[in-house]
Design an enzyme around this catalytic site. Sequence first.
Site, PDB file in Angstrom:
ATOM      1  CG  ASP A   1      60.003  56.028  41.130  1.00  0.00           C
ATOM      2  OD1 ASP A   1      60.932  55.319  41.564  1.00  0.00           O
ATOM      3  OD2 ASP A   1      60.082  56.667  40.067  1.00  0.00           O
TER       4      ASP A   1
ATOM      5  CD  GLU B   1      64.681  53.529  37.285  1.00  0.00           C
ATOM      6  OE1 GLU B   1      65.501  53.190  36.426  1.00  0.00           O
ATOM      7  OE2 GLU B   1      63.473  53.237  37.196  1.00  0.00           O
TER       8      GLU B   1
HETATM    9 ZN    ZN Z   1      63.011  49.757  38.139  1.00  0.00          ZN
END
Ligand code: ZN
Length: 380
Positions: A73, A138
């Site tokens: 992501d 994340e």
């Molecule tokens: Zn990163």
Amino acid sequence: MTNIYSEPVIELLCELIGRPSITPDDAGCQVLLAERLTELGFDCETLQFNDVTNLWARLGTESPVLCFAGHTDVVPPGNKDGWSSPPFEPTFAGDLLYGRGAADMKSGLAAMMVAIEDFLAAHPSHRGSLALLITSDEEGRARDGTLRVMDTLGDRGEHIDWCVLGEPSSQHALGDIVRIGRRGSLSGMLTVHGVQGHVAFPQHADNPIRRFAPVLAELHEIQWDEGNEHFPPTSFQVVDIRAGIGAPNVTPAELSARFNFRYSTEWTHESLQEKVETVFAGHDIEYELNWHLSGEPFLTEPGRLIDAVSEAIHEETGNAPELSTGGGTSDGRFISPAGTDVVELGPINASIHKINEHVKVEDVITLTKMYRRIMELMLL
Ligand SMILES: [Zn+2]
């Protein structure tokens, strides 16, 4: 002369950048990796938790397990008009490649993928196991990503010995800094209660601003620690205070504040909370305090993994890396508590999360060689 733009790792990186995986959307990045990993004999498992896609891939059943980890992501591109090229169209300009995720951290993913292919082609019968732990959560809430994959592995008794995270750790030159730990992050959400009143009659009111001010002063005066060999001193920062009802002649009934500790291994979140509550107890103040722990500090002790990473960097650059615990949090905080040594090595981080994020093409190729060398040093 070979064209560096057509190196396999750069082609893969371009494919990944072309998939607009704004957190927590993976946008098909993991499928792309899983196809190549399956071809190499990896067991690929998609672990879907809510809207988050995670990939756990493993080759071999033996110990020790060397795992590469990272996230597909990316943060949103921001104002697209500010970009000199469309953020999800990989664009070369000189020796740079532009696109959202170019540095954070699709180059890390591409480099680990191609490094694994190269390593296995040269050393099909290595010892131990190779693994990949990839998440699409994340940059977002980080609740259904690496944390839950680690829980799943823990439930099964599956252990990772060493982990290389491909986060952009470098500052001025590739490999100048590797992260061997991170500070802890603990936030406090505070409400102070008082009694609203007329500013001219303070004797009939109880001003929460006045109650909180000396507590705040005391919290700021505390030298929390002096840091230690691996960590800078613990820092206390207030990020928000609000009170007041918008009228100049009224003192408020309530004050709310938010603060954050970035803390060293001299503290745990419990010992910090206790200390703060002791400070409040020394004052006449009515309050509620809620805590949010983002992650305890972690540190990988000197040993085989740090030696191998340092050597791989030295062979490519001629320099030894600085071993750092600086920067914000990373998913290393979820991996390390399982007793895993975690080191972060990735490209230069100067443009991450910014408009016109980019990476040096040459650095991605060199990073691939470093990752391959780490596998040789750990698994041969
Ligand atoms: Zn990163």
